[in-house]
Design a protein around this motif. Sequence first.
Motif, PDB file in Angstrom:
ATOM      1  N   LEU A 134     -32.469  31.395  66.109  1.00 61.10           N
ATOM      2  CA  LEU A 134     -31.784  32.586  66.482  1.00 61.10           C
ATOM      3  C   LEU A 134     -31.771  32.709  68.104  1.00 61.10           C
ATOM      4  N   HIS A 184     -45.500  40.353  66.253  1.00 63.65           N
ATOM      5  CA  HIS A 184     -44.064  40.098  66.113  1.00 63.65           C
ATOM      6  C   HIS A 184     -43.194  40.314  67.431  1.00 63.65           C
ATOM      7  N   ASP A 243     -39.270  41.327  69.249  1.00 69.07           N
ATOM      8  CA  ASP A 243     -37.856  42.081  68.772  1.00 69.07           C
ATOM      9  C   ASP A 243     -36.772  41.054  69.426  1.00 69.07           C
ATOM     10  N   THR A 247     -33.144  40.772  70.549  1.00 69.18           N
ATOM     11  CA  THR A 247     -31.597  41.188  70.427  1.00 69.18           C
ATOM     12  C   THR A 247     -30.834  40.187  70.532  1.00 69.18           C
ATOM     13  N   TRP A 295     -33.364  41.574  65.523  1.00 69.61           N
ATOM     14  CA  TRP A 295     -34.303  40.544  64.589  1.00 69.61           C
ATOM     15  C   TRP A 295     -35.806  40.905  65.090  1.00 69.61           C
ATOM     16  N   VAL A 310     -39.024  39.339  64.355  1.00 71.45           N
ATOM     17  CA  VAL A 310     -39.561  38.052  64.203  1.00 71.45           C
ATOM     18  C   VAL A 310     -41.181  38.292  64.198  1.00 71.45           C
TER      19      VAL A 310
END
Length: 172
Positions: A134, A145, A147, A149, A159, A161
Motif C-alpha cells: 500500500l 496500528h 492509519d 491515507t 487503511w 493497518v
Amino acid sequence: MRWEALFADLEAQLGAARATEAAADVAELTRAERATVELGSRLRAAHGHVLTLRSGAARVTGTVLDVAEQWVLLADGPARWLVPTAGVTAVRGLPLHAAPAPGAVERRLSLGHALRAVARDRATVRVVLDDEELSGRVDRVGADHLDLTVPDPRPGAVWAVPFRAVRAVRTG
C-alpha cells in the motif's frame, strides 16, 4: 636420572590432561554463552553492515542505520526501510559477535515511536504487507496500528493497518 625422567613424563602427562580439560571447559562455556545471545544483540552489532532481511514475502537489503528492540532501520541509497523485528524470518550478513544489551531509552523505542516519526515527516511511504503493498501517507499511529491515507479521489481512503501485518515500511 631415571626418576627424573619418570617424573618429567608424569608431569607432561598431567599438563596435557589439564590442557585437554581446560579446552573442553572453554568449549562448553562458549556454547553456553552463545545460547544466551538474542537476534537483537547481533542486529545491534551489525550497525554499518549490509544485511538482507526476510519478513514474510518481503526481502529488504540495506545498510543498518539503527536498531531497537522492535525494529531495524536500513538504508538502501536514499530509501529507508523500517522493518519490524517481530516479522523477520531470516537475516543474511550478520556478524558473528553480539552487542551489549540495549540501554533503558533504547528499550523504550517501540515500533509506534518509529512510525510516529514517519508520520511527522508527512512523506509518501510504501507499506509492505504479506500479500500486497500500500502506498500513501501515515497520518495517525495508534497503540497497535497505523492509519495510511492512500491517494484516492474518494473521501475516507484510509487503511487501518495492524502492526502485526506490517513487514516493512519504505520511505524515500
